[in-house]
Design a protein around this motif. Structure first.
Motif, mmCIF file in Angstrom:
data_model
loop_
_atom_site.group_PDB
_atom_site.id
_atom_site.type_symbol
_atom_site.label_atom_id
_atom_site.label_comp_id
_atom_site.label_asym_id
_atom_site.label_seq_id
_atom_site.Cartn_x
_atom_site.Cartn_y
_atom_site.Cartn_z
ATOM 1 N N LEU A 13 7.346 -0.789 16.587
ATOM 2 C CA LEU A 13 8.685 -0.132 16.024
ATOM 3 C C LEU A 13 8.427 0.667 14.775
ATOM 4 O O LEU A 13 8.903 1.586 14.656
ATOM 5 C CB LEU A 13 9.683 -1.075 15.847
ATOM 6 N N LEU A 14 7.620 0.027 14.001
ATOM 7 C CA LEU A 14 7.484 0.860 12.443
ATOM 8 C C LEU A 14 6.242 1.640 12.348
ATOM 9 O O LEU A 14 5.932 2.067 11.297
ATOM 10 C CB LEU A 14 7.480 -0.405 11.480
ATOM 11 N N GLY A 15 5.186 1.412 13.241
ATOM 12 C CA GLY A 15 3.787 2.162 13.069
ATOM 13 C C GLY A 15 2.788 0.862 12.968
ATOM 14 O O GLY A 15 2.813 0.102 12.018
ATOM 15 N N ARG A 16 1.927 1.323 13.602
ATOM 16 C CA ARG A 16 0.578 0.098 13.488
ATOM 17 C C ARG A 16 -0.102 0.329 12.066
ATOM 18 O O ARG A 16 -0.341 -1.080 11.706
ATOM 19 C CB ARG A 16 -0.643 0.533 14.613
ATOM 20 N N ARG A 17 -0.282 1.288 11.572
ATOM 21 C CA ARG A 17 -0.878 1.405 10.009
ATOM 22 C C ARG A 17 0.084 0.612 9.292
ATOM 23 O O ARG A 17 -0.563 0.103 8.141
ATOM 24 C CB ARG A 17 -1.139 2.940 9.742
ATOM 25 N N ARG A 18 1.201 0.983 9.130
ATOM 26 C CA ARG A 18 2.142 0.304 8.196
ATOM 27 C C ARG A 18 2.029 -1.267 8.393
ATOM 28 O O ARG A 18 2.079 -2.094 7.310
ATOM 29 C CB ARG A 18 3.647 0.817 8.314
ATOM 30 N N MET A 19 2.175 -1.580 9.651
ATOM 31 C CA MET A 19 2.331 -3.186 9.556
ATOM 32 C C MET A 19 0.977 -3.807 9.191
ATOM 33 O O MET A 19 1.069 -4.889 9.010
ATOM 34 C CB MET A 19 2.635 -3.352 11.264
ATOM 35 N N LEU A 20 -0.174 -3.099 9.692
ATOM 36 C CA LEU A 20 -1.453 -3.639 9.132
ATOM 37 C C LEU A 20 -1.737 -3.898 7.556
ATOM 38 O O LEU A 20 -2.034 -4.798 7.231
ATOM 39 C CB LEU A 20 -2.568 -2.818 9.793
ATOM 40 N N ILE A 21 -1.152 -2.756 6.999
ATOM 41 C CA ILE A 21 -1.014 -2.915 5.615
ATOM 42 C C ILE A 21 -0.166 -4.106 5.104
ATOM 43 O O ILE A 21 -0.467 -4.757 4.259
ATOM 44 C CB ILE A 21 -0.802 -1.443 4.951
ATOM 45 N N ILE A 22 0.895 -4.006 5.746
ATOM 46 C CA ILE A 22 1.751 -5.201 4.974
ATOM 47 C C ILE A 22 1.217 -6.390 5.550
ATOM 48 O O ILE A 22 1.225 -7.391 4.750
ATOM 49 C CB ILE A 22 3.333 -4.609 5.962
ATOM 50 N N GLY A 23 0.690 -6.619 6.606
ATOM 51 C CA GLY A 23 0.126 -7.928 6.945
ATOM 52 C C GLY A 23 -1.148 -8.246 6.074
ATOM 53 O O GLY A 23 -1.196 -9.413 5.694
ATOM 54 N N LEU A 24 -2.076 -7.359 5.759
ATOM 55 C CA LEU A 24 -3.022 -7.679 4.885
ATOM 56 C C LEU A 24 -2.532 -8.024 3.358
ATOM 57 O O LEU A 24 -3.187 -8.564 2.771
ATOM 58 C CB LEU A 24 -3.917 -6.328 4.783
ATOM 59 N N VAL A 25 -1.684 -7.049 2.919
ATOM 60 C CA VAL A 25 -1.025 -7.307 1.509
ATOM 61 C C VAL A 25 -0.446 -8.757 1.497
ATOM 62 O O VAL A 25 -0.501 -9.638 0.698
ATOM 63 C CB VAL A 25 -0.052 -6.613 1.129
ATOM 64 N N GLY A 37 0.451 -17.613 17.061
ATOM 65 C CA GLY A 37 0.444 -16.852 18.281
ATOM 66 C C GLY A 37 1.965 -16.219 18.190
ATOM 67 O O GLY A 37 1.952 -14.976 18.556
ATOM 68 N N GLY A 38 3.194 -17.029 17.832
ATOM 69 C CA GLY A 38 4.504 -16.332 17.885
ATOM 70 C C GLY A 38 4.422 -15.084 16.902
ATOM 71 O O GLY A 38 5.181 -14.124 17.140
ATOM 72 N N LEU A 39 3.966 -15.469 15.659
ATOM 73 C CA LEU A 39 4.054 -14.380 14.652
ATOM 74 C C LEU A 39 3.215 -13.076 15.015
ATOM 75 O O LEU A 39 3.537 -12.139 14.637
ATOM 76 C CB LEU A 39 3.644 -14.808 13.427
ATOM 77 N N LEU A 40 2.030 -13.441 15.767
ATOM 78 C CA LEU A 40 1.367 -12.280 16.144
ATOM 79 C C LEU A 40 1.957 -11.260 16.978
ATOM 80 O O LEU A 40 1.920 -10.140 17.214
ATOM 81 C CB LEU A 40 0.019 -12.821 16.861
ATOM 82 N N LEU A 41 2.986 -12.023 18.104
ATOM 83 C CA LEU A 41 3.552 -11.198 18.948
ATOM 84 C C LEU A 41 4.665 -10.444 18.300
ATOM 85 O O LEU A 41 5.110 -9.321 18.483
ATOM 86 C CB LEU A 41 4.192 -12.435 20.136
ATOM 87 N N LEU A 42 5.222 -11.249 17.211
ATOM 88 C CA LEU A 42 6.341 -10.434 16.413
ATOM 89 C C LEU A 42 5.722 -9.407 15.624
ATOM 90 O O LEU A 42 6.389 -8.274 15.755
ATOM 91 C CB LEU A 42 7.034 -11.288 15.605
ATOM 92 N N GLY A 43 4.500 -9.477 15.312
ATOM 93 C CA GLY A 43 3.834 -8.370 14.364
ATOM 94 C C GLY A 43 3.641 -7.133 15.527
ATOM 95 O O GLY A 43 3.624 -6.317 15.007
ATOM 96 N N GLY A 44 3.165 -7.535 16.637
ATOM 97 C CA GLY A 44 2.885 -6.589 17.581
ATOM 98 C C GLY A 44 4.033 -5.911 17.864
ATOM 99 O O GLY A 44 4.223 -4.481 17.924
ATOM 100 N N ARG A 45 5.243 -6.361 18.129
ATOM 101 C CA ARG A 45 6.455 -5.775 18.426
ATOM 102 C C ARG A 45 6.881 -4.795 17.059
ATOM 103 O O ARG A 45 7.305 -3.755 17.478
ATOM 104 C CB ARG A 45 7.378 -6.695 18.607
ATOM 105 N N LEU A 46 6.691 -5.576 16.107
ATOM 106 C CA LEU A 46 7.054 -4.704 14.569
ATOM 107 C C LEU A 46 6.184 -3.294 14.551
ATOM 108 O O LEU A 46 6.793 -2.437 14.242
ATOM 109 C CB LEU A 46 7.186 -5.375 13.519
ATOM 110 N N SER A 47 5.002 -3.565 15.008
ATOM 111 C CA SER A 47 4.018 -2.313 14.884
ATOM 112 C C SER A 47 4.346 -1.560 15.847
ATOM 113 O O SER A 47 4.140 0.007 15.518
ATOM 114 C CB SER A 47 2.588 -3.020 15.158
#
Length: 102
Positions: A88-100, A76-86
């Motif tokens: 800042l950096l863009g949703r598509r980019r963070m989704l691809i980084i997360g999947l990779v 849950g904490g990393l999910l919140l961090l990922g949401g915040r980073l998305s």
């Protein structure tokens, strides 16, 4: 809104045509479905590996719940961090980084 006004708004927004919109919706649904599959797969792997970890590390059944709770809190904490980073950096980019990264 009148028909010419809708056409003008869609032209300014960069919407090229109506035919590509349904295909894009299915593409987005597929990507979101794949991301949800990754989340479920991750939770399944944790639950399957937990008895082996319990045997190898020698903790009790009551301690097993603490492992699940710690995993859920970290997720849950990393999910919140990922949401915040998305944000800042863009949703598509963070989704691809997360999947990779997975």
């Amino acid at each position: 809104m009148s028909e010419p006004a809708v056409a003008a708004v869609s032209q300014r927004a960069g919407l090229s045509g109506v035919a590509s919109e349904p295909a894009r919706r299915w593409w987005i649904l597929g990507v979101v479905g794949l991301a949800q599959l990754m989340v479920v797969l991750d939770a399944t792997i944790v639950n399957i590996a937990l008895p082996s970890a319990q045997r190898d590390l020698g903790f009790s059944i009551a301690d097993r719940q603490w492992v699940v709770t710690a995993y859920s809190l970290a997720f849950g904490g990393l999910l919140l961090l990922g949401g915040r980073l998305s944000d800042l950096l863009g949703r598509r980019r963070m989704l691809i980084i997360g999947l990779v990264g997975f």
